[in-house]
Motif scaffolding. Sequence first.
Motif, short mmCIF file in Angstrom:
data_model
loop_
_atom_site.label_atom_id
_atom_site.label_comp_id
_atom_site.label_asym_id
_atom_site.label_seq_id
_atom_site.Cartn_x
_atom_site.Cartn_y
_atom_site.Cartn_z
N MET A 141 1.01 -1.05 -0.06
CA MET A 141 0.08 -0.10 -0.01
C MET A 141 0.95 1.23 -0.12
SD MET A 141 -3.19 -0.67 2.69
CE MET A 141 -1.91 -1.30 4.09
N GLU A 198 -2.84 5.07 0.69
CA GLU A 198 -3.80 3.89 0.96
C GLU A 198 -3.69 3.51 2.27
OE1 GLU A 198 -3.45 2.03 -3.44
OE2 GLU A 198 -1.97 1.61 -2.02
N CYS A 230 -6.83 3.28 5.17
CA CYS A 230 -7.23 1.77 5.55
C CYS A 230 -7.73 1.55 6.96
CB CYS A 230 -5.92 1.02 5.31
SG CYS A 230 -6.30 -0.89 5.28
#
Length: 198
Positions: A92, A96, A100
């Motif tokens: 990631m 991201e 998350c």
Amino acid sequence: METRVKNDRDQLPRRYLVTPEPLGERNKFLGSLEKALFGGIRLVQLRSKLLSSDDYMNLVREAVRLCHRHDARLILNGPAANGYCAADGVHMTSAELMKCASSDLSSNLLISAACHNEREVLHAKDLGIDFVTVSPVLPTASHPGAPALGWQRFAEVASCATMPVFALGGLTDTDLNLAISNGAHGIAAIRSLWPPSA
């Protein structure tokens, strides 16, 4: 917060190859990947920001076969990276990562994340991310103009982690011991770990 199952993260090698953008002839790219595997690389991130999803996944299928033939693990970082379960993990970006929640993460894959500061490392820790890169340690051609952390700042950021940390950015094999002495598990690199094509 839900705790993820750990995926042999303590068995990670000391060198982590991040591939260059796989442009040009696919066979040359795969030939360089195989050279790196013959050279002892056992952890690879297949990184692409420019390929289409279909082209990336076609490359993934071939890269998985190569990596597994050499007992190496393949981490995906590209379009539709979550769509191919034969790979060993997913990487990631820091953006991201910060969006998350732990419920978004598969317990069956190695999950890595890019971090640049303590806040990102602590969030990765809370999520149970398997390992992280902290970058850029030194000036790097892949991110020209990005301010480098330097080793002291890297050590400060890495000290927040409970998972393995790979130092990334402008590093070569000669930096491995220095990285470890500053709290890294190992080094990650693009240029210095990627063999030239024939």
